[in-house]
Design a protein around this motif. Structure first.
Motif, PDB file in Angstrom:
ATOM      1  N   SER A 102      -3.844  -4.585   1.342  1.00  0.00           N
ATOM      2  CA  SER A 102      -4.527  -3.336   1.702  1.00  0.00           C
ATOM      3  C   SER A 102      -3.531  -2.348   2.294  1.00  0.00           C
ATOM      4  CB  SER A 102      -5.640  -3.603   2.716  1.00  0.00           C
ATOM      5  OG  SER A 102      -6.693  -4.319   2.125  1.00  0.00           O
ATOM      6  N   ARG A 103      -3.783  -1.077   2.017  1.00  0.00           N
ATOM      7  CA  ARG A 103      -2.950  -0.001   2.566  1.00  0.00           C
ATOM      8  C   ARG A 103      -3.874   1.144   2.979  1.00  0.00           C
ATOM      9  NH1 ARG A 103       0.062  -3.699   1.767  1.00  0.00           N
ATOM     10  NH2 ARG A 103       2.008  -3.730   0.560  1.00  0.00           N
ATOM     11  N   ARG A 104      -4.452   1.027   4.163  1.00  0.00           N
ATOM     12  CA  ARG A 104      -5.260   2.110   4.712  1.00  0.00           C
ATOM     13  C   ARG A 104      -4.537   2.674   5.921  1.00  0.00           C
ATOM     14  NH1 ARG A 104     -10.379   2.621   2.683  1.00  0.00           N
ATOM     15  NH2 ARG A 104      -9.962   4.763   3.358  1.00  0.00           N
ATOM     16  N   ARG A 105      -4.582   3.976   6.055  1.00  0.00           N
ATOM     17  CA  ARG A 105      -3.772   4.641   7.074  1.00  0.00           C
ATOM     18  C   ARG A 105      -4.035   4.095   8.473  1.00  0.00           C
ATOM     19  NH1 ARG A 105      -3.600  11.187   8.428  1.00  0.00           N
ATOM     20  NH2 ARG A 105      -2.093  11.035  10.161  1.00  0.00           N
ATOM     21  N   ALA A 106      -5.290   3.875   8.819  1.00  0.00           N
ATOM     22  CA  ALA A 106      -5.633   3.483  10.190  1.00  0.00           C
ATOM     23  C   ALA A 106      -5.222   2.055  10.507  1.00  0.00           C
ATOM     24  CB  ALA A 106      -7.132   3.659  10.420  1.00  0.00           C
ATOM     25  N   THR A 107      -5.090   1.219   9.482  1.00  0.00           N
ATOM     26  CA  THR A 107      -4.885  -0.214   9.743  1.00  0.00           C
ATOM     27  C   THR A 107      -3.674  -0.807   9.041  1.00  0.00           C
ATOM     28  OG1 THR A 107      -6.369  -0.761   7.902  1.00  0.00           O
ATOM     29  CG2 THR A 107      -7.353  -0.587  10.105  1.00  0.00           C
ATOM     30  N   ALA A 108      -2.984  -0.046   8.223  1.00  0.00           N
ATOM     31  CA  ALA A 108      -1.923  -0.604   7.378  1.00  0.00           C
ATOM     32  C   ALA A 108      -0.847  -1.315   8.188  1.00  0.00           C
ATOM     33  CB  ALA A 108      -1.300   0.501   6.524  1.00  0.00           C
ATOM     34  N   GLN A 109      -0.338  -0.668   9.209  1.00  0.00           N
ATOM     35  CA  GLN A 109       0.768  -1.255   9.970  1.00  0.00           C
ATOM     36  C   GLN A 109       0.350  -2.555  10.653  1.00  0.00           C
ATOM     37  OE1 GLN A 109       3.907   0.402   9.946  1.00  0.00           O
ATOM     38  NE2 GLN A 109       4.571  -1.616  10.675  1.00  0.00           N
ATOM     39  N   GLU A 110      -0.812  -2.545  11.307  1.00  0.00           N
ATOM     40  CA  GLU A 110      -1.275  -3.738  12.034  1.00  0.00           C
ATOM     41  C   GLU A 110      -1.593  -4.882  11.086  1.00  0.00           C
ATOM     42  OE1 GLU A 110      -5.032  -5.126  14.877  1.00  0.00           O
ATOM     43  OE2 GLU A 110      -4.785  -3.031  14.284  1.00  0.00           O
ATOM     44  N   GLN A 111      -2.327  -4.601  10.024  1.00  0.00           N
ATOM     45  CA  GLN A 111      -2.749  -5.662   9.124  1.00  0.00           C
ATOM     46  C   GLN A 111      -1.579  -6.237   8.333  1.00  0.00           C
ATOM     47  OE1 GLN A 111      -5.919  -3.999   6.739  1.00  0.00           O
ATOM     48  NE2 GLN A 111      -7.454  -4.373   8.320  1.00  0.00           N
ATOM     49  N   TRP A 112      -0.702  -5.377   7.839  1.00  0.00           N
ATOM     50  CA  TRP A 112       0.431  -5.873   7.051  1.00  0.00           C
ATOM     51  C   TRP A 112       1.386  -6.684   7.918  1.00  0.00           C
ATOM     52  CZ3 TRP A 112       5.807  -4.578   6.452  1.00  0.00           C
ATOM     53  CH2 TRP A 112       6.387  -5.097   5.289  1.00  0.00           C
ATOM     54  N   THR A 113       1.645  -6.205   9.128  1.00  0.00           N
ATOM     55  CA  THR A 113       2.494  -6.967  10.046  1.00  0.00           C
ATOM     56  C   THR A 113       1.883  -8.317  10.364  1.00  0.00           C
ATOM     57  OG1 THR A 113       3.329  -4.913  11.031  1.00  0.00           O
ATOM     58  CG2 THR A 113       3.608  -6.934  12.318  1.00  0.00           C
ATOM     59  N   ARG A 114       0.572  -8.364  10.535  1.00  0.00           N
ATOM     60  CA  ARG A 114      -0.115  -9.627  10.796  1.00  0.00           C
ATOM     61  C   ARG A 114       0.024 -10.574   9.607  1.00  0.00           C
ATOM     62  NH1 ARG A 114      -6.158  -8.810  12.400  1.00  0.00           N
ATOM     63  NH2 ARG A 114      -6.333  -8.201  10.204  1.00  0.00           N
ATOM     64  N   SER A 115      -0.048 -10.037   8.397  1.00  0.00           N
ATOM     65  CA  SER A 115       0.060 -10.899   7.211  1.00  0.00           C
ATOM     66  C   SER A 115       1.443 -11.528   7.099  1.00  0.00           C
ATOM     67  CB  SER A 115      -0.259 -10.093   5.946  1.00  0.00           C
ATOM     68  OG  SER A 115       0.784  -9.177   5.638  1.00  0.00           O
ATOM     69  N   LEU A 116       2.481 -10.854   7.587  1.00  0.00           N
ATOM     70  CA  LEU A 116       3.831 -11.414   7.502  1.00  0.00           C
ATOM     71  C   LEU A 116       3.965 -12.684   8.328  1.00  0.00           C
ATOM     72  CD1 LEU A 116       6.068  -8.200   7.698  1.00  0.00           C
ATOM     73  CD2 LEU A 116       5.225  -9.408   5.669  1.00  0.00           C
ATOM     74  N   ARG A 117       3.098 -12.876   9.305  1.00  0.00           N
ATOM     75  CA  ARG A 117       3.154 -14.068  10.143  1.00  0.00           C
ATOM     76  C   ARG A 117       2.698 -15.327   9.402  1.00  0.00           C
ATOM     77  NH1 ARG A 117       3.654 -12.379  15.584  1.00  0.00           N
ATOM     78  NH2 ARG A 117       3.268 -10.153  15.887  1.00  0.00           N
ATOM     79  N   PHE A 118       2.189 -15.160   8.195  1.00  0.00           N
ATOM     80  CA  PHE A 118       1.779 -16.301   7.382  1.00  0.00           C
ATOM     81  C   PHE A 118       2.841 -16.682   6.352  1.00  0.00           C
ATOM     82  CE2 PHE A 118      -2.099 -14.753   9.169  1.00  0.00           C
ATOM     83  CZ  PHE A 118      -2.946 -15.841   9.264  1.00  0.00           C
ATOM     84  N   ALA A 143       1.601   9.222   2.462  1.00  0.00           N
ATOM     85  CA  ALA A 143       1.386   8.672   1.114  1.00  0.00           C
ATOM     86  C   ALA A 143       0.289   9.440   0.403  1.00  0.00           C
ATOM     87  CB  ALA A 143       1.039   7.201   1.206  1.00  0.00           C
ATOM     88  N   ASP A 144       0.427   9.557  -0.916  1.00  0.00           N
ATOM     89  CA  ASP A 144      -0.568  10.288  -1.705  1.00  0.00           C
ATOM     90  C   ASP A 144      -1.884   9.519  -1.800  1.00  0.00           C
ATOM     91  OD1 ASP A 144       1.194  12.377  -2.172  1.00  0.00           O
ATOM     92  OD2 ASP A 144       1.961  11.492  -4.033  1.00  0.00           O
ATOM     93  N   THR A 145      -1.785   8.192  -1.892  1.00  0.00           N
ATOM     94  CA  THR A 145      -2.981   7.373  -2.074  1.00  0.00           C
ATOM     95  C   THR A 145      -2.966   6.189  -1.113  1.00  0.00           C
ATOM     96  OG1 THR A 145      -1.931   6.031  -3.792  1.00  0.00           O
ATOM     97  CG2 THR A 145      -3.150   7.987  -4.517  1.00  0.00           C
ATOM     98  N   GLU A 146      -4.115   5.562  -0.975  1.00  0.00           N
ATOM     99  CA  GLU A 146      -4.255   4.345  -0.203  1.00  0.00           C
ATOM    100  C   GLU A 146      -4.893   3.283  -1.096  1.00  0.00           C
ATOM    101  OE1 GLU A 146      -5.899   5.070   3.871  1.00  0.00           O
ATOM    102  OE2 GLU A 146      -6.074   7.131   3.138  1.00  0.00           O
ATOM    103  N   THR A 147      -4.821   2.027  -0.657  1.00  0.00           N
ATOM    104  CA  THR A 147      -5.452   0.945  -1.423  1.00  0.00           C
ATOM    105  C   THR A 147      -6.289   0.086  -0.498  1.00  0.00           C
ATOM    106  OG1 THR A 147      -3.475  -0.435  -1.156  1.00  0.00           O
ATOM    107  CG2 THR A 147      -3.652   0.833  -3.193  1.00  0.00           C
ATOM    108  N   GLU A 148      -7.357  -0.473  -1.077  1.00  0.00           N
ATOM    109  CA  GLU A 148      -8.257  -1.345  -0.334  1.00  0.00           C
ATOM    110  C   GLU A 148      -8.553  -2.567  -1.192  1.00  0.00           C
ATOM    111  OE1 GLU A 148     -10.399  -2.894   2.618  1.00  0.00           O
ATOM    112  OE2 GLU A 148      -9.497  -0.916   2.798  1.00  0.00           O
TER     113      GLU A 148
END
Length: 227
Positions: A102-118, A143-148
């Motif tokens: 997922s790449r949503r502006r409000a959560t991208a940094q937190e969620q992606w960083t959390r996924s790296l811990r796996f 970014a022009d677009t986001e993904t969910e």
């Protein structure tokens, strides 16, 4: 003289009657208090027996990180067995798939960083080199677009010995604002195992010590918009 004696006897009788009445009234009050206390004791014993027979409440597991921030953990996650078929394993792998893609502006940094811990060290470094700039762009709003990620279907394939396998099919929805631009179907193949000991930095986000050692994503030939 007789009248005086009679008056004296009458006064004594009234005094005796008053004393007797007060004693009777006091006995009644004591009896009421005794009944109330007895009922309270019986009720207390009943409540204690119910509590003793009930399942004890599950404790709240709290971890304090290196900056002094307290975070609560799900007790089921903190005590789950290192079993590929444990429902908690499926929950965390499902969340990993969502967080990683997922790449949503409000959560991208937190969620992606959390996924790296796996991820294993090699996979985490490769993901950072490949996707780090994209995640930073989305988080910054440039970014022009986001993904969910939507409609994740996860299947776990346990092995007699680790690593275990898993596959996840999901929709990757491309958005501009809240407008859906296109929808793609992806399939993710994973291999994972469990850490023997869980480092403190993983306790909050990855309390089961799941370690993804292999990962491959393939786009399905048919997508949601027919392309």
């Amino acid at each position: 003289m007789r009248r005086a004696r009679m008056n004296g006897d009458g006064d004594a009788g009234r005094e005796y009657a008053e004393i007797w009445g007060e004693a009777v009234q006091a006995n009644r009050k004591l009896r009421t208090i005794l009944i109330f206390l007895s009922a309270s004791i019986v009720l207390g014993v009943f409540v204690l027996l119910r509590i003793a027979g009930a399942e004890p409440p599950k404790p709240i597991v709290v971890r304090v990180d290196e900056v002094g921030r307290a975070e609560a953990l799900a007790y089921e996650a903190a005590t789950a067995q290192a079993d590929p078929l444990d429902p908690t394993t499926k929950y965390f792998l499902n969340r990993f798939v969502h967080d990683f893609h997922s790449r949503r502006r409000a959560t991208a940094q937190e969620q992606w960083t959390r996924s790296l811990r796996f991820l294993s060290t090699d996979l985490a470094n490769a993901a950072f080199q490949r996707d780090g700039a994209e995640v930073a762009s989305v988080a910054a709003g440039t970014a022009d677009t986001e993904t969910e990620v939507e409609q994740v279907v996860l299947r776990i394939h346990p092995a007699p010995e680790p690593p275990h396998g898993a596959t996840a099919d999901f929709d990757l929805v491309h958005l501009r604002g809240e407008q859906e631009l296109r929808r793609e179907r992806w399939s993710l193949t994973l291999r994972f195992e469990f850490l023997d000991s869980i480092p403190n930095e993983l306790v909050v986000h990855n309390p089961m010590g799941l370690l993804v050692t292999y990962m491959r994503a393939d786009r399905a030939l048919v997508t949601g918009d027919g392309r």
